[in-house]
Design a protein around this motif. Structure first.
Motif, PDB file in Angstrom:
ATOM      1  N   LEU A   5       9.459  12.329  -4.141  1.00 50.72           N
ATOM      2  CA  LEU A   5       9.393  12.746  -2.250  1.00 50.72           C
ATOM      3  C   LEU A   5      10.460  12.285  -1.721  1.00 50.72           C
ATOM      4  CD1 LEU A   5       5.204  11.537  -1.789  1.00 50.72           C
ATOM      5  CD2 LEU A   5       6.816  14.205  -1.540  1.00 50.72           C
ATOM      6  N   ASN A   6      11.914  11.037  -2.746  1.00 51.63           N
ATOM      7  CA  ASN A   6      13.163   9.964  -3.045  1.00 51.63           C
ATOM      8  C   ASN A   6      13.556  10.297  -3.447  1.00 51.63           C
ATOM      9  OD1 ASN A   6      14.668   8.266  -1.802  1.00 51.63           O
ATOM     10  ND2 ASN A   6      13.176   6.691  -2.746  1.00 51.63           N
ATOM     11  N   PRO A   7      14.663  11.869  -3.299  1.00 52.93           N
ATOM     12  CA  PRO A   7      15.923  12.237  -3.647  1.00 52.93           C
ATOM     13  C   PRO A   7      17.312  10.972  -4.659  1.00 52.93           C
ATOM     14  CG  PRO A   7      15.662  12.815  -1.940  1.00 52.93           C
ATOM     15  CD  PRO A   7      14.677  11.817  -1.793  1.00 52.93           C
ATOM     16  N   SER A   8      16.761   9.456  -3.535  1.00 51.03           N
ATOM     17  CA  SER A   8      17.533   8.206  -4.157  1.00 51.03           C
ATOM     18  C   SER A   8      16.857   7.293  -5.271  1.00 51.03           C
ATOM     19  CB  SER A   8      17.805   7.641  -3.129  1.00 51.03           C
ATOM     20  OG  SER A   8      17.281   7.246  -1.749  1.00 51.03           O
ATOM     21  N   CYS A   9      15.053   7.600  -5.544  1.00 55.49           N
ATOM     22  CA  CYS A   9      14.804   7.079  -5.988  1.00 55.49           C
ATOM     23  C   CYS A   9      15.757   6.501  -7.334  1.00 55.49           C
ATOM     24  CB  CYS A   9      13.446   7.404  -7.034  1.00 55.49           C
ATOM     25  SG  CYS A   9      12.250   6.195  -7.533  1.00 55.49           S
ATOM     26  N   THR A  10      15.887   5.013  -7.541  1.00 56.70           N
ATOM     27  CA  THR A  10      16.210   4.762  -8.791  1.00 56.70           C
ATOM     28  C   THR A  10      14.978   3.895  -9.096  1.00 56.70           C
ATOM     29  OG1 THR A  10      16.014   2.438  -7.598  1.00 56.70           O
ATOM     30  CG2 THR A  10      18.269   3.625  -6.861  1.00 56.70           C
ATOM     31  N   VAL A  11      13.758   4.370  -9.438  1.00 52.33           N
ATOM     32  CA  VAL A  11      12.751   3.523 -10.505  1.00 52.33           C
ATOM     33  C   VAL A  11      13.422   4.179 -11.521  1.00 52.33           C
ATOM     34  CG1 VAL A  11      10.728   3.659 -11.162  1.00 52.33           C
ATOM     35  CG2 VAL A  11      11.394   3.118  -9.038  1.00 52.33           C
ATOM     36  N   VAL A  25       2.466   9.546 -10.372  1.00 52.50           N
ATOM     37  CA  VAL A  25       1.686  10.172 -11.967  1.00 52.50           C
ATOM     38  C   VAL A  25       1.708  11.719 -11.703  1.00 52.50           C
ATOM     39  CG1 VAL A  25      -0.329   9.658 -12.610  1.00 52.50           C
ATOM     40  CG2 VAL A  25       1.203   8.451 -11.127  1.00 52.50           C
ATOM     41  N   ASP A  26       1.478  12.281  -9.851  1.00 55.93           N
ATOM     42  CA  ASP A  26       0.707  13.542 -10.617  1.00 55.93           C
ATOM     43  C   ASP A  26       2.480  14.823 -10.564  1.00 55.93           C
ATOM     44  OD1 ASP A  26       0.557  16.274  -9.622  1.00 55.93           O
ATOM     45  OD2 ASP A  26       0.094  16.733  -8.073  1.00 55.93           O
ATOM     46  N   LEU A  79       0.685  -0.923   0.020  1.00 53.08           N
ATOM     47  CA  LEU A  79       0.234   0.193   0.029  1.00 53.08           C
ATOM     48  C   LEU A  79       0.799   1.250  -0.079  1.00 53.08           C
ATOM     49  CD1 LEU A  79      -2.869  -1.465   2.598  1.00 53.08           C
ATOM     50  CD2 LEU A  79      -2.748  -0.442   0.273  1.00 53.08           C
ATOM     51  N   ASN A  80       1.571   1.151   0.897  1.00 49.45           N
ATOM     52  CA  ASN A  80       2.640   2.202   0.855  1.00 49.45           C
ATOM     53  C   ASN A  80       3.166   2.698  -0.379  1.00 49.45           C
ATOM     54  OD1 ASN A  80       2.686   3.660   3.277  1.00 49.45           O
ATOM     55  ND2 ASN A  80       3.841   1.564   3.996  1.00 49.45           N
ATOM     56  N   SER A  81       3.403   1.605  -1.190  1.00 48.28           N
ATOM     57  CA  SER A  81       4.890   1.880  -2.793  1.00 48.28           C
ATOM     58  C   SER A  81       3.733   1.958  -3.365  1.00 48.28           C
ATOM     59  CB  SER A  81       4.740   0.145  -2.749  1.00 48.28           C
ATOM     60  OG  SER A  81       5.423  -0.289  -2.540  1.00 48.28           O
ATOM     61  N   LEU A  82       2.055   1.672  -3.153  1.00 44.05           N
ATOM     62  CA  LEU A  82       1.139   1.912  -4.391  1.00 44.05           C
ATOM     63  C   LEU A  82       1.382   3.648  -4.073  1.00 44.05           C
ATOM     64  CD1 LEU A  82      -1.261   1.516  -6.336  1.00 44.05           C
ATOM     65  CD2 LEU A  82      -2.248   0.910  -4.304  1.00 44.05           C
ATOM     66  N   LEU A  83       1.066   4.186  -3.637  1.00 38.08           N
ATOM     67  CA  LEU A  83       1.095   5.947  -2.399  1.00 38.08           C
ATOM     68  C   LEU A  83       1.859   6.488  -3.268  1.00 38.08           C
ATOM     69  CD1 LEU A  83      -0.291   5.439   1.198  1.00 38.08           C
ATOM     70  CD2 LEU A  83      -1.241   6.156  -0.815  1.00 38.08           C
ATOM     71  N   ASP A  84       3.141   5.743  -3.001  1.00 37.73           N
ATOM     72  CA  ASP A  84       4.045   6.375  -4.152  1.00 37.73           C
ATOM     73  C   ASP A  84       4.068   6.393  -5.472  1.00 37.73           C
ATOM     74  OD1 ASP A  84       5.704   6.707  -1.529  1.00 37.73           O
ATOM     75  OD2 ASP A  84       6.897   4.933  -2.037  1.00 37.73           O
TER      76      ASP A  84
END
Length: 127
Positions: free
Chosen positions: A103-109, A96-97, A86-91
């Motif tokens: 929200l995550n400066p170290s995001c690797t997606v 999408v906005d 659920l937390n991943s889904l919220l992220d």
């Protein structure tokens, strides 16, 4: 291992649980901490009957569990994997906005935090 049919069942149960805004609000509250129907009703400005009905649905979907504590019943997310999902889904939903910052400066997606501005993608132009 889940079969295709059981995976579809899981997705349908999750979809049913989150399709109602009241159930979604209850889930968000329970993500933070376990709760009691009376407390959830107060915090979410709902009736106890309404909260109890939605908790029964969430329990039936296998998303929350209830534990009797004396005369009260404590509800919590059934499994830490559900909380994580659920937390991943919220992220993902927040990503999408396009006007919202990552929200995550170290995001690797790939494509998440380094995505092109929306205007450039619509016109096909590159910066």
């Amino acid at each position: 291992m889940l079969t295709i049919a059981s995976r579809v069942d899981v997705m349908n149960r999750l979809g049913r649980a989150m399709a109602d805004s009241t159930r979604s609000r209850i889930l968000l509250s329970l993500l933070d901490t376990p709760g009691y129907p009376a407390q959830l009703a107060r915090d979410l400005d709902l009736t106890r009957t309404n909260v109890s009905n939605h908790l029964a649905c969430l329990r039936g979907c296998g998303i929350v569990v209830a534990e009797a504590q004396g005369r009260q019943t404590r509800y919590e997310i059934a499994d830490p994997h559900i909380s994580s999902a659920l937390n991943s889904l919220l992220d993902v939903t927040l990503a999408v906005d396009e006007s919202a910052p990552c929200l995550n400066p170290s995001c690797t997606v790939p494509g998440c935090c380094d995505r092109e501005p929306a205007d450039d993608r619509v016109s096909g132009a590159k910066a």
